[in-house]
Design a protein around this motif. Sequence first.
Motif, mmCIF file in Angstrom:
data_model
loop_
_atom_site.group_PDB
_atom_site.id
_atom_site.type_symbol
_atom_site.label_atom_id
_atom_site.label_comp_id
_atom_site.label_asym_id
_atom_site.label_seq_id
_atom_site.Cartn_x
_atom_site.Cartn_y
_atom_site.Cartn_z
ATOM 1 N N GLU A 76 -9.762 -0.264 -12.353
ATOM 2 C CA GLU A 76 -8.300 -0.251 -12.448
ATOM 3 C C GLU A 76 -7.613 -1.527 -11.979
ATOM 4 O O GLU A 76 -6.437 -1.740 -12.269
ATOM 5 C CB GLU A 76 -7.718 0.918 -11.624
ATOM 6 C CG GLU A 76 -7.711 0.629 -10.123
ATOM 7 C CD GLU A 76 -6.993 1.678 -9.278
ATOM 8 O OE1 GLU A 76 -6.473 2.655 -9.816
ATOM 9 O OE2 GLU A 76 -7.007 1.499 -8.042
ATOM 10 N N TYR A 77 -8.296 -2.390 -11.201
ATOM 11 C CA TYR A 77 -7.545 -3.351 -10.379
ATOM 12 C C TYR A 77 -7.009 -4.559 -11.127
ATOM 13 O O TYR A 77 -6.163 -5.290 -10.581
ATOM 14 C CB TYR A 77 -8.371 -3.787 -9.170
ATOM 15 C CG TYR A 77 -9.275 -4.968 -9.388
ATOM 16 C CD1 TYR A 77 -10.440 -4.841 -10.114
ATOM 17 C CD2 TYR A 77 -8.941 -6.217 -8.872
ATOM 18 C CE1 TYR A 77 -11.267 -5.927 -10.323
ATOM 19 C CE2 TYR A 77 -9.768 -7.311 -9.079
ATOM 20 C CZ TYR A 77 -10.934 -7.162 -9.806
ATOM 21 O OH TYR A 77 -11.737 -8.239 -10.007
ATOM 22 N N GLY A 101 -3.878 -5.131 -9.112
ATOM 23 C CA GLY A 101 -4.414 -4.793 -7.799
ATOM 24 C C GLY A 101 -4.822 -3.338 -7.670
ATOM 25 O O GLY A 101 -4.664 -2.537 -8.589
ATOM 26 N N PRO A 102 -5.351 -2.964 -6.505
ATOM 27 C CA PRO A 102 -5.842 -1.605 -6.266
ATOM 28 C C PRO A 102 -4.692 -0.594 -6.239
ATOM 29 O O PRO A 102 -3.609 -0.909 -5.757
ATOM 30 C CB PRO A 102 -6.478 -1.690 -4.871
ATOM 31 C CG PRO A 102 -6.564 -3.140 -4.528
ATOM 32 C CD PRO A 102 -5.512 -3.833 -5.318
ATOM 33 N N PHE A 103 -4.936 0.594 -6.742
ATOM 34 C CA PHE A 103 -3.883 1.614 -6.790
ATOM 35 C C PHE A 103 -4.500 2.963 -6.380
ATOM 36 O O PHE A 103 -4.531 3.273 -5.191
ATOM 37 C CB PHE A 103 -3.268 1.624 -8.190
ATOM 38 C CG PHE A 103 -2.128 2.573 -8.381
ATOM 39 C CD1 PHE A 103 -1.071 2.584 -7.500
ATOM 40 C CD2 PHE A 103 -2.104 3.455 -9.460
ATOM 41 C CE1 PHE A 103 -0.013 3.461 -7.671
ATOM 42 C CE2 PHE A 103 -1.044 4.334 -9.646
ATOM 43 C CZ PHE A 103 -0.011 4.340 -8.757
ATOM 44 N N LEU A 104 -5.046 3.724 -7.337
ATOM 45 C CA LEU A 104 -5.646 5.013 -6.965
ATOM 46 C C LEU A 104 -6.894 4.833 -6.100
ATOM 47 O O LEU A 104 -7.302 5.756 -5.402
ATOM 48 C CB LEU A 104 -6.019 5.816 -8.212
ATOM 49 C CG LEU A 104 -4.899 6.206 -9.172
ATOM 50 C CD1 LEU A 104 -5.416 7.240 -10.165
ATOM 51 C CD2 LEU A 104 -3.679 6.744 -8.454
ATOM 52 N N GLY A 154 0.822 -1.204 0.000
ATOM 53 C CA GLY A 154 0.000 0.000 0.000
ATOM 54 C C GLY A 154 0.857 1.256 0.000
ATOM 55 O O GLY A 154 2.091 1.191 -0.078
ATOM 56 N N GLN A 203 -11.666 1.426 -8.164
ATOM 57 C CA GLN A 203 -11.049 0.117 -7.976
ATOM 58 C C GLN A 203 -11.546 -0.902 -9.004
ATOM 59 O O GLN A 203 -10.756 -1.667 -9.580
ATOM 60 C CB GLN A 203 -11.345 -0.382 -6.561
ATOM 61 C CG GLN A 203 -10.655 -1.703 -6.205
ATOM 62 C CD GLN A 203 -10.824 -2.070 -4.729
ATOM 63 O OE1 GLN A 203 -11.316 -1.266 -3.944
ATOM 64 N NE2 GLN A 203 -10.412 -3.260 -4.364
ATOM 65 N N ASN A 254 -4.956 4.846 -2.562
ATOM 66 C CA ASN A 254 -3.771 5.588 -2.123
ATOM 67 C C ASN A 254 -4.003 7.069 -1.824
ATOM 68 O O ASN A 254 -3.056 7.799 -1.572
ATOM 69 C CB ASN A 254 -2.601 5.374 -3.101
ATOM 70 C CG ASN A 254 -2.806 6.044 -4.443
ATOM 71 O OD1 ASN A 254 -3.741 6.827 -4.622
ATOM 72 N ND2 ASN A 254 -1.927 5.746 -5.387
#
Lengths: 437, 437
Positions: A252-253, A257-260, A170, A249, A263
């Motif tokens: 994009e994931y 995986g999850p990013f924006l 993360g 999510q 974060n």
Amino acid sequence: MINETHDAGLRSWVASANTPGTDFPVQNLPFAVFRRRGSAEAWRGGVAIGDQVLDLAAAHATGAFAGEAAVAAAHASAATFNGLMALGPRYGSALRLALSRALREGAAQAGSLAACLVPQREAEYTVPARIGDYTDFYASVHHATNIGRLFRPDNPLMPNFKWIPIGYHGRVSSIGVSGQRFRRPKGQIMPPGESAPLFSACRRLDYELEVGIWVGQGNALGEPIPIDRVDEHVFGLCLLNDWSARDIQAWEYQPLGPFLAKNFATTISPWIVTLEALAPYRTAWSRPAEDPQPLAYLDGEGVRKHGAIDLQLEAWIESAKMRADGSGACRLSHTSLRHSYWTVGQMVAHHSVGGCNLQPGDLLGTGTQSGPSLDEAGALIELSAGGKNPVSLPNGENRTFLEDGDAVILRGWCERKGFARIGFGECRGEVLPASGD
Amino acid sequence: MINETHDAGLRSWVASANTPGTDFPVQNLPFAVFRRRGSAEAWRGGVAIGDQVLDLAAAHATGAFAGEAAVAAAHASAATFNGLMALGPRYGSALRLALSRALREGAAQAGSLAACLVPQREAEYTVPARIGDYTDFYASVHHATNIGRLFRPDNPLMPNFKWIPIGYHGRVSSIGVSGQRFRRPKGQIMPPGESAPLFSACRRLDYELEVGIWVGQGNALGEPIPIDRVDEHVFGLCLLNDWSARDIQAWEYQPLGPFLAKNFATTISPWIVTLEALAPYRTAWSRPAEDPQPLAYLDGEGVRKHGAIDLQLEAWIESAKMRADGSGACRLSHTSLRHSYWTVGQMVAHHSVGGCNLQPGDLLGTGTQSGPSLDEAGALIELSAGGKNPVSLPNGENRTFLEDGDAVILRGWCERKGFARIGFGECRGEVLPASGD
């Protein structure tokens, strides 16, 4: 593990620590980094006792501690706890014992330490360590099943879930302490039926009720932490809200995986309840006999006997309307960390088994903790069944996802017959409108 | 952007900087943190010139710099470049100009600065900044297609790939500088046709040829970096090898992305080639007209005119046998960063668009850079078609994945008619046997 510091009969000369229901009796003694609110004082370590903070830098300067406790207190006087965490459990334990004795009724140090107290209502807190890396796990089978069912009704759990404590890296820079306020994120979302994404403010903003795990002693690169020694590497626990933009999510994931979606902000409670303070509330761990049992590097007598922790967890919401009309926050759900499919120790052992080096001050999240029944879920996406069933709030409002002005408050505590009730304080964060809105 | 420091006619009083083919002519001037090998000297900043390092702490102490260049040199004398990076491009540019003038043939400072040179063969290097967060992107459409084809032959690219510069958070603690040696990781792998995973040493260990992006000035939480200002936030580039355990990755990565498959080691080159040094090699960026064009926050005149960088990239392998028989490393592939589907600037803009705060010293990876043809691929999994077609090496060995004792060496350089050739040095890492093997 259980020692004189856990004795339920102990009382403190700080009267508020003896009030029934306080989060911070003398059996707790959690650490935070604090200063007087709005001051230019140096950040330094403190210990919660009743409604006060004992200033550890000031207390250390009185000569209240000796030996290993004094070494630990010197490190705990700094602006981050990385040094204290690196010392390992022997030093932390010595400091806990010294604090317990010095804060008990009748302690000889009461006179000198009384001058080292700062009322919590006059304190502000900061992230208590320089976090080298932050890792978030996905350890609740109930959460994973609830979420998976929304996407794959017939096959909600991934085949790896019952074998691997799934985790991912993360973002450290956007971790803030309780009180954090952040703008609703913008990003790409792909509405159902569309052929191109929109750039938009998040429409499905959620919280995640998690527990944070502070790493104490680290391990060298290439030298995994064996499962029977994980406790030596955990400094303590806090509450953690892994704010999540569900629509960002979803788009994009895949595949990394999850990013924006994650974060833009993560909020933690300032107080670290040490693993030693949690000893009375540890409990046996097992899983259904029909489930795969853990591979050897994740299993052992310690895991089975006391791998779980009965840490009660709650999520509350306080809308702007509730603040304005004075009706106050209402509870969304309640569960316990004991329902976690994977234990804290299994997460630590798994993280390092490939050689990854953990360092003092690293932070791990347990992933959303949801209980066995749907009303024990730790996120709105579960409570509202993916936004289909709005959650009714007692003041007549309802929620599928979070609205601007909503504050989410996480609370946690442990209690067990024959032992004190100890609490985590609160982890509060508030959603501000997106920029330009 | 192009100025007197890029003049191809410049020569240095450090004679080795004028040797054709050197990575470090006076037009380059990359930064690293170094000390004399095996010494207890303080780590401090240096600049590469020919086969020498100019010690910036020593040079600053001679009074060689004035004004903004002196401020930058003072920060560059520290053990990390976080302070230098935070100053922003104006200061970095002033230091570059001052260094260029001081290192040119005929410079008045030649006498005093000659005493500040350390031969590179006597130097050792370290990670040049305290990395707050490390993010890895997935910006090569050729890599994503090659990899995707192995899993989904009919539909190799995810639908989001052409809309989003896909990225994920990586592990900071295991990032090491060129020369890093690491144990082959162990972990869970699920062999085809099995019903339960094994715990095993990785059998499909791979490298990934990437470019690292060092963040300079940061942005505040909630305040995205606009696409037309991204250059102000990039300090420079390096080479990056994102070692990958393909079998561990295949079993663990759903639904939250790679974790133990990547976090055991990441190797970077010590030298940071500044964005200013790269100005002559920037080039127009576009994508096929039939592809979706970028959303507004990822598009602009600067992106179109000079968003791409023609940075030549190579991966080499040196097996234990090659070292033993003196035959030396051989090249596995060659490509250029100009083939990247997403530019460095688009990655920076996307990273911050949801409000995530970037900080000086953050490191981004571009993801594996593979060229349009399969022999330009930046990883063995692509070159060997998922392990099906072994790659033949000139000494008779072949490889599907990496073996113990293999070293992988990444190289990079830029050249353009009318300008100097500038290089990145090398990024070397070596695979040791798994623990217990």
